[in-house]
Design an enzyme around this catalytic site. Sequence first.
Site, short mmCIF file in Angstrom:
data_model
loop_
_atom_site.label_atom_id
_atom_site.label_comp_id
_atom_site.label_asym_id
_atom_site.label_seq_id
_atom_site.Cartn_x
_atom_site.Cartn_y
_atom_site.Cartn_z
N TYR A 187 -6.87 6.44 3.67
CA TYR A 187 -6.94 5.42 2.63
C TYR A 187 -6.20 4.15 3.03
O TYR A 187 -6.75 3.05 3.00
CB TYR A 187 -6.37 5.92 1.28
CG TYR A 187 -6.06 4.73 0.41
CD1 TYR A 187 -7.09 4.06 -0.23
CD2 TYR A 187 -4.77 4.19 0.36
CE1 TYR A 187 -6.86 2.90 -0.93
CE2 TYR A 187 -4.53 3.02 -0.34
CZ TYR A 187 -5.57 2.39 -0.99
OH TYR A 187 -5.34 1.23 -1.65
N CYS A 244 -17.17 2.35 -22.25
CA CYS A 244 -18.50 2.33 -21.64
C CYS A 244 -19.46 1.36 -22.34
O CYS A 244 -20.45 0.93 -21.75
CB CYS A 244 -19.09 3.73 -21.62
SG CYS A 244 -18.12 4.91 -20.65
N CYS A 303 -19.37 -1.90 -20.44
CA CYS A 303 -19.32 -1.72 -18.98
C CYS A 303 -20.57 -2.28 -18.32
O CYS A 303 -21.69 -1.93 -18.68
CB CYS A 303 -19.17 -0.24 -18.64
SG CYS A 303 -19.16 0.06 -16.85
N LEU A 352 11.71 5.49 -7.22
CA LEU A 352 10.25 5.37 -7.09
C LEU A 352 9.59 6.72 -6.79
O LEU A 352 8.39 6.90 -7.03
CB LEU A 352 9.90 4.36 -6.00
CG LEU A 352 8.46 3.84 -5.98
CD1 LEU A 352 8.07 3.24 -7.31
CD2 LEU A 352 8.27 2.82 -4.87
N GLY A 353 10.37 7.68 -6.28
CA GLY A 353 9.81 8.99 -6.01
C GLY A 353 9.05 9.10 -4.69
O GLY A 353 8.88 8.10 -3.99
N TYR A 354 8.62 10.30 -4.38
CA TYR A 354 7.97 10.59 -3.10
C TYR A 354 8.70 9.88 -1.96
O TYR A 354 8.16 8.99 -1.31
CB TYR A 354 6.49 10.19 -3.14
CG TYR A 354 5.61 11.16 -3.88
CD1 TYR A 354 5.99 12.48 -4.06
CD2 TYR A 354 4.39 10.76 -4.41
CE1 TYR A 354 5.18 13.38 -4.74
CE2 TYR A 354 3.57 11.65 -5.09
CZ TYR A 354 3.97 12.96 -5.25
OH TYR A 354 3.17 13.84 -5.92
N SER A 370 6.65 16.57 -10.52
CA SER A 370 5.23 16.93 -10.60
C SER A 370 5.04 18.43 -10.40
O SER A 370 4.14 19.03 -10.97
CB SER A 370 4.44 16.16 -9.54
OG SER A 370 5.01 16.36 -8.26
N ASP A 377 -9.57 6.04 -2.97
CA ASP A 377 -8.35 6.45 -3.67
C ASP A 377 -8.77 7.09 -4.99
O ASP A 377 -9.95 7.35 -5.22
CB ASP A 377 -7.43 5.24 -3.90
CG ASP A 377 -7.97 4.33 -4.98
OD1 ASP A 377 -9.21 4.30 -5.16
OD2 ASP A 377 -7.17 3.67 -5.67
N GLU A 379 0.82 -1.22 0.00
CA GLU A 379 0.00 0.00 0.00
C GLU A 379 0.85 1.26 0.00
O GLU A 379 0.52 2.24 -0.68
CB GLU A 379 -0.96 0.00 1.19
CG GLU A 379 -2.08 -1.05 1.09
CD GLU A 379 -2.91 -0.91 -0.17
OE1 GLU A 379 -2.98 0.20 -0.73
OE2 GLU A 379 -3.51 -1.91 -0.60
N THR A 412 1.19 5.68 -7.25
CA THR A 412 2.11 4.91 -8.09
C THR A 412 1.36 3.78 -8.78
O THR A 412 0.57 3.09 -8.14
CB THR A 412 3.23 4.32 -7.21
OG1 THR A 412 3.89 5.38 -6.52
CG2 THR A 412 4.25 3.55 -8.05
#
Length: 350
Positions: free
Chosen positions: A116, A195, A198, A76-78, A298, A134, A33, A39
């Site tokens: 989350y 759609c 769907c 991976l960032g952040y 970003s 999310d 998670e 990601t």
Amino acid sequence: MNFSTSIIRWYGFHKRDLPWRETRDPYRIWLSEIILQQTRVDQGMAYYHKFVKNYPSVEDLANASQDEVLKDWQGLGYYSRARNLHYAANQVMQEFGGEFPNNFNEILKLKGVGEYTAAAISSFAFDEAQAVIDGNVMRVLSRFFGVTDAIDSKEGKAQLVKLSKEHLNQKDPATHNQAIMEFGALQCTPVSPDCTNCPLAKGCFALANEMVADLPWKEKKTVVKPMHIAYAVFINEDSILMKQRKGEGIWEGLFDFPSIVSETPIETEHAARQLLQMRDWKDTLLSEVSEEVTHILSHRKIKARFFRINVLHKPHNIQNGEKWLTKSELAEKGIPRLIENYLKEIDWYE
DNA sequence: AACGCGGGGGC
DNA sequence: GCCCCAGCGTT
């Protein structure tokens, strides 16, 4: 058939085989998670395997150094996720006696775990009836039920929380949560969803009102600010001078070089002079100036230039956070993509 | 409540 | 280029 039943049925036919769906181990679910925050599954997969292999238990993770964890997180960032992950592993060892917390409120106490993630772990590992929200869920709910208020506004968020709780499958919250996220990722996609095929087309507000492309609606846009960096790459024989970033926001904890930073362009001659005079070292020689490299984050558009400076006699009067590193020592440190790309060019990395 | 924080991929 | 991605911590 109600909303949740339809989505769970769809999920039964279309779900991907993902490793974190094969376990009820809260530690592994937590790892997945955190890795998957902001990601894509495709991007996070290799990192999940790496972390499970290198840190089989929460104790192994707690006992690692932050440098080690940042190194494994590289690319991976952040990176606050990695720092908080390491911090939280120590929380589990110290505050929870080594046993991963087993309910929403306790899980929420872990650093890096928000609403989350706490809902995800508590439902997946412990079948607690907590609805996840999310990006996928926001898209599905706003389109199907017609949340036309901005999802990044107070009103929009409140509606999403209400809807997510109302429609949560109480008997199987874990499958419900997995299913609605998978549905958002594969079927109700951000751009041009299919759609016509769907199962929820009948009853979908956005489809009925030709608003599929307009929902979910966001009112805020992230501003991308310019940033110019002139890097001093000091090299002495088999050592390179690296500097660990501290309290600077971007790339905190990772290693790059001494630098000059500005929001406006830095004139090359000026940068060269200043970087050379940055240290009062003797016998330094500016040997190469790189092209300007653009690196997009970003929220930043970075233009960087690297000034390679040969140093004849290795000085030991270096500043706090700086280290002379050999290639093999450098390989053990976490570095930003921008730096990794440059080091590869000059044959100093892998 | 707003903002800062990565990197990659789709269009 | 622009948007989005199994969001969170800080202020």
